[in-house]
Motif scaffolding. Structure first.
Motif, PDB file in Angstrom:
ATOM      1  N   ASN A 112       0.827  -1.180   0.011  1.00 36.82           N
ATOM      2  CA  ASN A 112      -0.050   0.004   0.142  1.00 36.82           C
ATOM      3  C   ASN A 112       0.834   1.237  -0.007  1.00 36.82           C
ATOM      4  O   ASN A 112       0.701   2.297  -0.578  1.00 36.82           O
ATOM      5  CB  ASN A 112      -0.941   0.244   1.288  1.00 36.82           C
ATOM      6  N   PHE A 113       1.894   1.307   0.593  1.00 43.64           N
ATOM      7  CA  PHE A 113       2.709   2.470   0.774  1.00 43.64           C
ATOM      8  C   PHE A 113       3.343   2.642  -0.636  1.00 43.64           C
ATOM      9  O   PHE A 113       3.571   3.763  -1.022  1.00 43.64           O
ATOM     10  CB  PHE A 113       3.924   2.172   1.815  1.00 43.64           C
ATOM     11  N   LYS A 114       3.773   1.497  -1.265  1.00 39.66           N
ATOM     12  CA  LYS A 114       4.613   1.666  -2.625  1.00 39.66           C
ATOM     13  C   LYS A 114       3.476   2.290  -3.591  1.00 39.66           C
ATOM     14  O   LYS A 114       3.953   3.032  -4.331  1.00 39.66           O
ATOM     15  CB  LYS A 114       5.073   0.286  -2.813  1.00 39.66           C
ATOM     16  N   SER A 115       2.383   1.745  -3.733  1.00 41.82           N
ATOM     17  CA  SER A 115       1.544   2.236  -4.721  1.00 41.82           C
ATOM     18  C   SER A 115       0.917   3.732  -4.174  1.00 41.82           C
ATOM     19  O   SER A 115       0.777   4.451  -5.084  1.00 41.82           O
ATOM     20  CB  SER A 115       0.012   1.324  -4.415  1.00 41.82           C
ATOM     21  N   PHE A 116       0.883   3.953  -3.021  1.00 36.80           N
ATOM     22  CA  PHE A 116       0.764   5.463  -2.399  1.00 36.80           C
ATOM     23  C   PHE A 116       1.694   6.256  -2.780  1.00 36.80           C
ATOM     24  O   PHE A 116       1.678   7.227  -3.364  1.00 36.80           O
ATOM     25  CB  PHE A 116       0.450   5.249  -0.938  1.00 36.80           C
ATOM     26  N   SER A 117       2.943   5.902  -2.667  1.00 43.18           N
ATOM     27  CA  SER A 117       4.055   6.660  -3.146  1.00 43.18           C
ATOM     28  C   SER A 117       4.211   6.874  -4.592  1.00 43.18           C
ATOM     29  O   SER A 117       4.401   7.979  -4.946  1.00 43.18           O
ATOM     30  CB  SER A 117       5.370   5.840  -2.576  1.00 43.18           C
ATOM     31  N   ASN A 118       3.946   5.681  -5.256  1.00 38.37           N
ATOM     32  CA  ASN A 118       3.804   5.664  -6.642  1.00 38.37           C
ATOM     33  C   ASN A 118       2.848   6.874  -7.364  1.00 38.37           C
ATOM     34  O   ASN A 118       3.128   7.784  -8.259  1.00 38.37           O
ATOM     35  CB  ASN A 118       3.610   4.527  -7.403  1.00 38.37           C
ATOM     36  N   PHE A 119       1.868   6.826  -6.625  1.00 37.11           N
ATOM     37  CA  PHE A 119       0.576   7.877  -7.021  1.00 37.11           C
ATOM     38  C   PHE A 119       1.063   9.308  -6.882  1.00 37.11           C
ATOM     39  O   PHE A 119       1.022   9.940  -7.758  1.00 37.11           O
ATOM     40  CB  PHE A 119      -0.748   7.683  -6.090  1.00 37.11           C
ATOM     41  N   PHE A 120       1.573   9.647  -5.586  1.00 38.81           N
ATOM     42  CA  PHE A 120       2.276  10.990  -5.581  1.00 38.81           C
ATOM     43  C   PHE A 120       3.285  11.396  -6.451  1.00 38.81           C
ATOM     44  O   PHE A 120       3.368  12.521  -6.660  1.00 38.81           O
ATOM     45  CB  PHE A 120       2.629  11.155  -4.025  1.00 38.81           C
ATOM     46  N   LYS A 121       4.038  10.344  -6.861  1.00 37.08           N
ATOM     47  CA  LYS A 121       5.098  10.603  -7.848  1.00 37.08           C
ATOM     48  C   LYS A 121       4.638  11.194  -8.949  1.00 37.08           C
ATOM     49  O   LYS A 121       5.068  12.128  -9.619  1.00 37.08           O
ATOM     50  CB  LYS A 121       6.001   9.414  -7.812  1.00 37.08           C
ATOM     51  N   ILE A 122       3.681  10.382  -9.424  1.00 35.04           N
ATOM     52  CA  ILE A 122       3.043  10.834 -10.734  1.00 35.04           C
ATOM     53  C   ILE A 122       2.246  11.773 -10.644  1.00 35.04           C
ATOM     54  O   ILE A 122       2.326  12.937 -11.566  1.00 35.04           O
ATOM     55  CB  ILE A 122       1.953   9.627 -11.053  1.00 35.04           C
ATOM     56  N   LEU A 123       1.404  12.300  -9.486  1.00 35.83           N
ATOM     57  CA  LEU A 123       0.945  13.527  -9.186  1.00 35.83           C
ATOM     58  C   LEU A 123       2.029  14.820  -9.307  1.00 35.83           C
ATOM     59  O   LEU A 123       1.660  15.733  -9.922  1.00 35.83           O
ATOM     60  CB  LEU A 123      -0.014  13.688  -7.825  1.00 35.83           C
TER      61      LEU A 123
END
Length: 88
Positions: free
Chosen positions: A12-23
């Motif tokens: 969950n942390f990795k997917s959340f982190s990837n989402f914010f990187k893309i954002l």
């Protein structure tokens, strides 16, 4: 013997982190595109204003062509009416 358990928190942390990187990558791109679009509109307005003022001084065929291209009007009468409204 060593036993490791992976929990869903890491995923969950990795997917959340990837989402914010893309954002973070997309937000400046969107902001710059919006600013460029607004500057284009402002530039077109000033070009029309300048050409209308120039047309009131010098009634040349090239000025009519430039205004026709910028305002999508074809007849000289419509361009004159349009310029009267812009220059007010």
């Amino acid at each position: 013997m060593k036993l490791e358990l992976k929990t869903e928190n890491e995923e969950n942390f990795k997917s959340f982190s990837n989402f914010f990187k893309i954002l973070l990558i997309l937000s400046p791109i969107i902001i710059f595109c919006d600013v460029a679009f607004k500057i284009g509109k402002i530039s077109k307005y000033y070009q029309i204003d300048f050409n209308c003022k120039l047309l009131s001084v010098e009634k040349s065929k090239s000025n009519f062509k430039k205004l026709s291209r910028l305002s999508n009007l074809n007849s000289k009468q419509k361009i004159w009416e349009f310029c009267r409204e812009v220059v007010k």
